[in-house]
Design an enzyme around this catalytic site. Structure first.
Site, mmCIF file in Angstrom:
data_model
loop_
_atom_site.group_PDB
_atom_site.id
_atom_site.type_symbol
_atom_site.label_atom_id
_atom_site.label_comp_id
_atom_site.label_asym_id
_atom_site.label_seq_id
_atom_site.Cartn_x
_atom_site.Cartn_y
_atom_site.Cartn_z
ATOM 1 N N PRO A 35 -12.153 18.847 -39.387
ATOM 2 C CA PRO A 35 -13.293 18.008 -39.891
ATOM 3 C C PRO A 35 -14.278 19.068 -40.648
ATOM 4 C CG PRO A 35 -13.216 18.336 -37.285
ATOM 5 C CD PRO A 35 -12.214 19.193 -37.874
ATOM 6 N N MET A 36 -14.675 18.353 -41.840
ATOM 7 C CA MET A 36 -15.718 19.210 -42.671
ATOM 8 C C MET A 36 -16.455 18.261 -43.256
ATOM 9 S SD MET A 36 -13.700 22.377 -44.555
ATOM 10 C CE MET A 36 -12.359 21.513 -44.658
ATOM 11 N N GLN A 60 -13.711 12.003 -35.960
ATOM 12 C CA GLN A 60 -14.719 12.764 -35.136
ATOM 13 C C GLN A 60 -15.914 12.286 -34.772
ATOM 14 O OE1 GLN A 60 -16.419 16.754 -35.891
ATOM 15 N NE2 GLN A 60 -15.220 17.667 -34.615
ATOM 16 N N CYS A 95 -20.647 21.933 -33.396
ATOM 17 C CA CYS A 95 -21.358 22.017 -34.261
ATOM 18 C C CYS A 95 -22.539 22.811 -34.140
ATOM 19 C CB CYS A 95 -21.775 20.724 -35.011
ATOM 20 S SG CYS A 95 -22.834 20.879 -36.248
ATOM 21 N N LYS A 136 -13.066 19.299 -29.838
ATOM 22 C CA LYS A 136 -13.227 20.348 -30.798
ATOM 23 C C LYS A 136 -14.425 21.271 -30.406
ATOM 24 C CE LYS A 136 -13.373 22.162 -35.585
ATOM 25 N NZ LYS A 136 -14.666 22.403 -35.957
ATOM 26 N N ASN A 183 -8.578 28.144 -34.351
ATOM 27 C CA ASN A 183 -9.411 27.839 -35.592
ATOM 28 C C ASN A 183 -10.097 28.840 -35.752
ATOM 29 O OD1 ASN A 183 -12.126 25.956 -36.205
ATOM 30 N ND2 ASN A 183 -10.635 25.949 -37.640
ATOM 31 N N GLY A 184 -10.252 29.077 -37.356
ATOM 32 C CA GLY A 184 -11.391 29.924 -37.438
ATOM 33 C C GLY A 184 -10.792 31.374 -38.354
ATOM 34 N N ASP A 185 -11.025 31.187 -39.661
ATOM 35 C CA ASP A 185 -10.395 32.461 -40.600
ATOM 36 C C ASP A 185 -9.081 32.347 -40.662
ATOM 37 O OD1 ASP A 185 -13.274 32.899 -40.282
ATOM 38 O OD2 ASP A 185 -13.040 34.786 -39.208
ATOM 39 N N GLY A 229 -9.868 25.036 -42.013
ATOM 40 C CA GLY A 229 -11.013 24.295 -42.640
ATOM 41 C C GLY A 229 -10.952 24.935 -44.199
HETATM 42 C C1 LIG Z 1 -18.433 22.503 -45.346
HETATM 43 C C2 LIG Z 1 -18.039 22.526 -43.818
HETATM 44 C C3 LIG Z 1 -18.333 21.295 -43.055
HETATM 45 C C4 LIG Z 1 -17.999 21.178 -41.583
HETATM 46 N N1 LIG Z 1 -18.012 20.229 -41.093
HETATM 47 C C5 LIG Z 1 -17.597 20.158 -39.549
HETATM 48 C C6 LIG Z 1 -17.486 18.749 -39.081
HETATM 49 O O1 LIG Z 1 -18.233 17.881 -39.414
HETATM 50 N N2 LIG Z 1 -17.003 18.715 -37.649
HETATM 51 C C7 LIG Z 1 -16.665 20.040 -37.011
HETATM 52 O O2 LIG Z 1 -16.149 19.973 -35.992
HETATM 53 N N3 LIG Z 1 -16.754 21.294 -37.843
HETATM 54 C C8 LIG Z 1 -17.081 21.158 -38.951
HETATM 55 N N4 LIG Z 1 -16.912 22.546 -39.614
HETATM 56 C C9 LIG Z 1 -16.316 23.723 -38.973
HETATM 57 C C10 LIG Z 1 -15.032 23.586 -39.511
HETATM 58 O O3 LIG Z 1 -14.132 22.371 -39.067
HETATM 59 C C11 LIG Z 1 -14.238 24.985 -38.926
HETATM 60 O O4 LIG Z 1 -14.488 24.901 -37.396
HETATM 61 C C12 LIG Z 1 -14.896 26.154 -39.256
HETATM 62 O O5 LIG Z 1 -15.070 25.924 -40.589
HETATM 63 C C13 LIG Z 1 -13.981 27.350 -38.984
HETATM 64 O O6 LIG Z 1 -12.655 27.230 -39.512
HETATM 65 P P1 LIG Z 1 -12.184 27.814 -40.999
HETATM 66 O O7 LIG Z 1 -12.386 29.393 -40.803
HETATM 67 O O8 LIG Z 1 -10.631 27.433 -41.096
HETATM 68 O O9 LIG Z 1 -13.012 27.297 -42.094
HETATM 69 C C14 LIG Z 1 -17.417 22.549 -41.069
HETATM 70 C C15 LIG Z 1 -17.248 23.854 -41.805
HETATM 71 C C16 LIG Z 1 -17.728 23.669 -43.067
HETATM 72 C C17 LIG Z 1 -17.381 25.124 -43.818
#
Ligand SMILES: Cc1cc2nc3c(=O)[nH]c(=O)nc-3n(C[C@H](O)[C@H](O)[C@H](O)COP(=O)(O)O)c2cc1C
Length: 330
Positions: A18-19, A72, A102, A141, A204-206, A228
């Protein structure tokens, strides 16, 4: 096979994270086409939904072609969250996901998002009551903990499972870390290795490359990867990971034609969904990412992000195809 409730997914599914302002229906559709096994909406405020705020309500729009899709939600008040479950159910998602991760101040200060990591009993009881309220699978999450001193994710995950949570996605950072440092996947593997755990544990993460996704699968033994940032401007990331898993080789770079086609479809789907004005305006933020790495691109990017009508943006795409046909992407 990996199951979220009755939803059957392939081995080591790839989930679109979710982003906010990114994972809207057009972007989710593009990711789905390129191999995402599950997609999630951006987080939606339970208080906003209850007030019937138009912006929150629009975020509930989902389409058949993106299934399975999770909506979400976030909040910290039991009554509001239960009302929200009732509202969300009407959109018929496949999953309702709770955001307990968050880190931003305006969310955390109300005890929601990662704020709830300071009150694990509330986290568990909210989840329990939401599970009881709906026939849909509830997933969570979250992050490793509030800070380094309070990482209790193994116990937390087990308690969430015990009250009926159907899958857990864990971002390998604490709230205190925000997005700094590296994600730590070892505690996520500890959750997975807990012999009492039987629901899927997604890491999740990186995950920035197919090799990283493979490491998460083979070295850390997790059930799937939630991705993400690596997908922003690159919905092909899912296909790239799957190709690497199957062949051990990298896919050939995505061509300019494919990028232009994705940008075109993204814009068209956005217009179909929310109309010309909002569609043109809200797709702007994606163009830089689709065309990253092209030298001397500014003039074209400016056209894309300042034009108020879609015809001019589509025209800019045509010009880009013409002008940069020889550019080699990495
Ligand atoms: C622009 C942006 C918006 C995000 N919005 C949400 C969100 O709405 N809900 C959520 O659970 N996490 C949100 N996240 C966190 C991501 O879901 C994820 O946990 C985090 O970016 C780490 O994963 P990644 O390294 O693959 O990006 C957001 C991250 C980014 C960069």
């Amino acid at each position: 096979m990996v199951n979220i409730g009755k939803i059957e997914l392939p081995d080591f599914p790839l989930l679109l994270a979710p982003m906010e302002d990114v994972s809207d229906p057009p972007f989710r559709a593009l990711c789905k086409e390129q191999g995402a096994d599950v997609v999630f909406t951006e987080f939606i405020s339970s208080e906003g939904l209850i007030r019937d705020a138009v912006k929150s309500t629009m975020k509930l729009d989902i389409y058949e072609k993106e299934r399975p899709v999770g909506i979400q939600i976030f909040g910290a008040n039991l009554d509001s969250m239960l009302q929200t479950v009732d509202i969300v159910e009407k959109s018929k998602p496949d999953i309702i996901d709770i955001n307990f991760g968050c880190p931003v101040k305006k969310v955390v200060s109300k005890g929601a998002g990662a704020g709830i990591l300071k009150d694990i009993d509330l986290m568990v009881s909210l989840t329990e009551e939401m599970v009881k309220r709906t026939h849909l699978p509830i997933t969570v999450k979250t992050r490793l903990g509030w800070d380094d001193k309070s990482i209790r994710i193994v116990e937390v995950a087990e308690r969430l499972q015990d009250v009926g949570c159907k899958a857990i996605s864990i971002h390998g950072r604490t709230r205190a870390q925000m997005y700094k440092g590296n994600a730590n996947w070892a505690p996520i593997a500890e959750v997975k290795n807990n012999p009492r755990m039987h629901i899927p544990v997604f890491g999740n993460g990186d995950i920035t490359s197919p090799e990283k996704a493979m490491e998460m699968r083979d070295k850390f033994g997790l059930d799937g990867a939630m991705i993400g940032r690596a997908t922003i401007g690159n919905p092909w990331f899912f296909k790239q990971v799957k190709h690497y898993f199957e062949t051990g080789e990298h896919l050939t770079p995505i061509t300019l034609q494919e990028r232009v086609e994705a940008a075109r479809r993204h814009l068209q789907m956005a217009i179909d969904w929310k109309g010309e004005i909002l569609g043109v305006f809200e797709t702007r933020r994606h163009y830089t990412n689709y065309f990253r790495g092209i030298p001397h691109f500014k003039e074209y990017r400016m056209k894309m992000v300042t034009s108020d009508d879609s015809a001019s943006v589509f025209n800019a795409f045509d010009e880009v195809l013409d002008k940069f046909s020889n550019h080699q992407f990495e």
